[in-house]
Scaffold this active site. Structure first.
Site, PDB file in Angstrom:
ATOM      1  CG  HIS A 143      -6.655   1.253   7.794  1.00 25.67           C
ATOM      2  ND1 HIS A 143      -5.507   1.998   7.960  1.00 25.67           N
ATOM      3  CD2 HIS A 143      -6.395   0.401   6.764  1.00 25.67           C
ATOM      4  CE1 HIS A 143      -4.602   1.602   7.084  1.00 25.67           C
ATOM      5  NE2 HIS A 143      -5.110   0.644   6.346  1.00 25.67           N
ATOM      6  CG  ASN A 174      -2.205   0.779   0.973  1.00 24.01           C
ATOM      7  OD1 ASN A 174      -2.376   1.395  -0.067  1.00 24.01           O
ATOM      8  ND2 ASN A 174      -3.094   0.767   1.934  1.00 24.01           N
TER       9      ASN A 174
END
Length: 519
Positions: free
Chosen positions: A383, A352
């Site tokens: 998140h 990521n």
């Protein structure tokens, strides 16, 4: 092993049910079918966008409008009225950009975007009650949040700071003029990255729309692009090879998912019968392979998104040392680097990547103090609100500290010969993969109870070993200076090339999600 819950989700979607017969025929949840259909449609649209709506055939306003319109259409097909969340936060953020005090536009944008995302994440947790759709609306909202805040900080850099106040990475990305509404909508909602990103810089996206993206980067190597529209003077390298290579990776990931991943469900790690009957080494082995098997779905989504951008002519990084074009400007992962990582840091460096750059850009580089803690908090908020995310981030702290301490203390003794170095690499690879498995398991289990069941079944061994290693080796080394950390980061426009992996430049370990790191 959770099969009834999964089957219950097969027909649950917030978007179109047009492809329900396809979903039933293939045996995939409808939300996944809708997502895949949109991404494949985006891939086809990207080729058309480059060939028939390129800078030489259409003016920037048309390209902006088409990119934004297709993105909105795909959003509504996948998420129905839930797409209003993305539209609402983008329009509200644009009002902040044009109306707010420019000295505080970055703060207001951050609070508004992250606050709205968090509110949606909370409501999502109650709505789905942990029965999360694999492609629900929070994914695009997370990407939009990254773009909104990235643009706001770069706008603040360009309009409020002097050149000498900016770092070498901030200067070329600073925005000196507020974007128009069409530019803002296109940047945030374009069909190339509206679902899973990756997030890119506003000026680089504008260069792509206006036809300067490739010309400027070729000019850095050859000096042949002297006009404003470099694409008119320099032949554009074709992204076809890069797209085909990435689609081949996607095909492999899909095949792996169908043959391996579905046979190793994560929830079986906390199955009462398995936990109570299987010996520790059996549980450890299953946990290792189930986590390994869970990665290809992320590889698939990110690599396909990268291919879509490349197919449209976006993502050109430049020429490597062999003079071959690289299309990895906004690459989000380095699969080879992930699978062969010999340290916790190197794993995170290659995973990521664009989110790691975003965290550095909007938080770590800006915070006056407590940079590491604030960056972890922002990452957790971004998140979501499921407890498993926070178990993972909290566990990562002692694991990272222990990995750094062990590397500092022992690595030097294994560099004397090739055999010792190979043995060290094999040992650290196994330790890294097991530590990653242990750390990220709560991220996939989500809830508190299964997370504690798993950690109890593992006797909290990684927690204990990490804490003991940190305490035992603390006397041997002083903590790393913050300045060393800053030097280790590089801007998104500078990196070395490597031909050994599909993601050659942007995907190298110079970009890290791990903020406090030591090689």
């Amino acid at each position: 092993m959770g099969e009834p819950a999964e089957s219950a989700l097969e027909v649950k979607t917030t978007g179109s049910k047009l492809l329900l017969p396809v979903s039933e025929f293939l045996g995939f949840p409808l939300d996944q079918v809708n997502f895949l259909a949109c991404q494949l449609s985006a891939l086809a649209a990207a080729f058309w966008f480059r060939l028939y709506l390129g800078p030489g055939h259409a003016n920037p306003l048309v390209r902006h409008a088409v990119a934004a319109l297709l993105g909105v259409v795909f959003l509504f097909f996948c998420f129905g009225w839930y797409s209003a969340h993305m539209l609402l936060v983008v329009l509200a953020s644009y009002l902040i950009v044009i109306k707010a005090d420019i000295n505080n536009v970055h703060r207001y944008s951050m609070v508004a975007a992250v606050g709205y995302l968090t509110a949606c994440q909370v409501s999502r947790a109650f709505i789905y009650n942990y029965g999360v759709l694999s492609t629900d609306f929070s994914g695009p909202l997370m990407i939009v949040t990254q773009k909104i805040t990235t643009l706001a900080f770069q706008l603040h850099d360009g309009m409020c700071k002097k050149s000498e106040q900016l770092t070498s990475g901030q200067k070329p990305l600073a925005i000196t003029v507020r974007p128009s509404l069409l530019e803002y909508l296109s940047y945030n909602l374009n069909f190339l990255s509206v679902f899973v990103g990756p997030c890119s810089n506003f000026k680089e996206y504008i260069d792509f729309i206006e036809g300067r993206h490739i010309g400027r980067r070729l000019g850095q190597h050859s000096g042949t692009c002297n006009g404003q529209n470099g694409y008119e003077k320099t032949p554009e390298p074709s992204p076809l090879n890069a797209v085909c290579r990435k689609l081949l990776v996607c095909s492999g990931c899909m095949l792996f998912f169908l043959t391996v991943t579905r046979s190793l469900p994560i929830k079986y790690n906390v199955d009462p019968h398995f936990v109570s009957r299987a010996p520790f080494l059996t549980r450890l082995t299953y946990a290792f392979f189930s986590i390994q098997a869970a990665r290809p779905k992320f590889y698939f989504a990110w690599t396909l998104a990268d291919a879509v951008n490349n197919a449209a002519g976006y993502g050109f990084l430049g020429l490597d040392e062999n003079g071959k074009p690289s299309w990895d400007l906004i690459c989000n992962l380095n699969i080879l680097g992930i699978e062969t990582a010999t340290s916790f840091k190197r794993f995170i460096d290659n995973w990521n990547i664009q989110t790691g750059i975003w965290l550095k850009t909007v938080c770590y580089d800006r915070a006056p103090k407590h940079r590491l803690a604030l960056t972890f908090i922002l990452s957790a908020l971004w998140h979501g609100v499921y407890p498993g995310y926070y178990f993972t981030f909290i566990t990562a702290i002692p694991v990272t500290m222990a990995a750094r301490a062990v590397r500092k203390s022992f690595r030097i003794y294994f560099l004397g010969s090739r055999g010792l170095k190979l043995g060290y690499d094999i040992l650290t690879w196994a330790a890294t993969q097991l530590a990653i498995c242990y750390t990220v398991m709560p991220f996939l289990l989500l809830a508190v109870e299964p997370t504690l069941v798993y950690y109890r079944s593992m006797y909290f061994h990684i927690h204990i070993i990490s804490i003991l290693a940190v305490i035992g080796l603390h006397w041997n080394h002083k903590p790393s200076e913050p300045s060393a950390t800053t030097e280790r980061f590089s801007s998104s426009s500078s990196s070395s090339f490597s031909s050994s992996s599909p993601c050659s430049a942007q995907c190298q370990p110079v970009h890290s999600n791990n903020i406090d790191k030591v090689d």
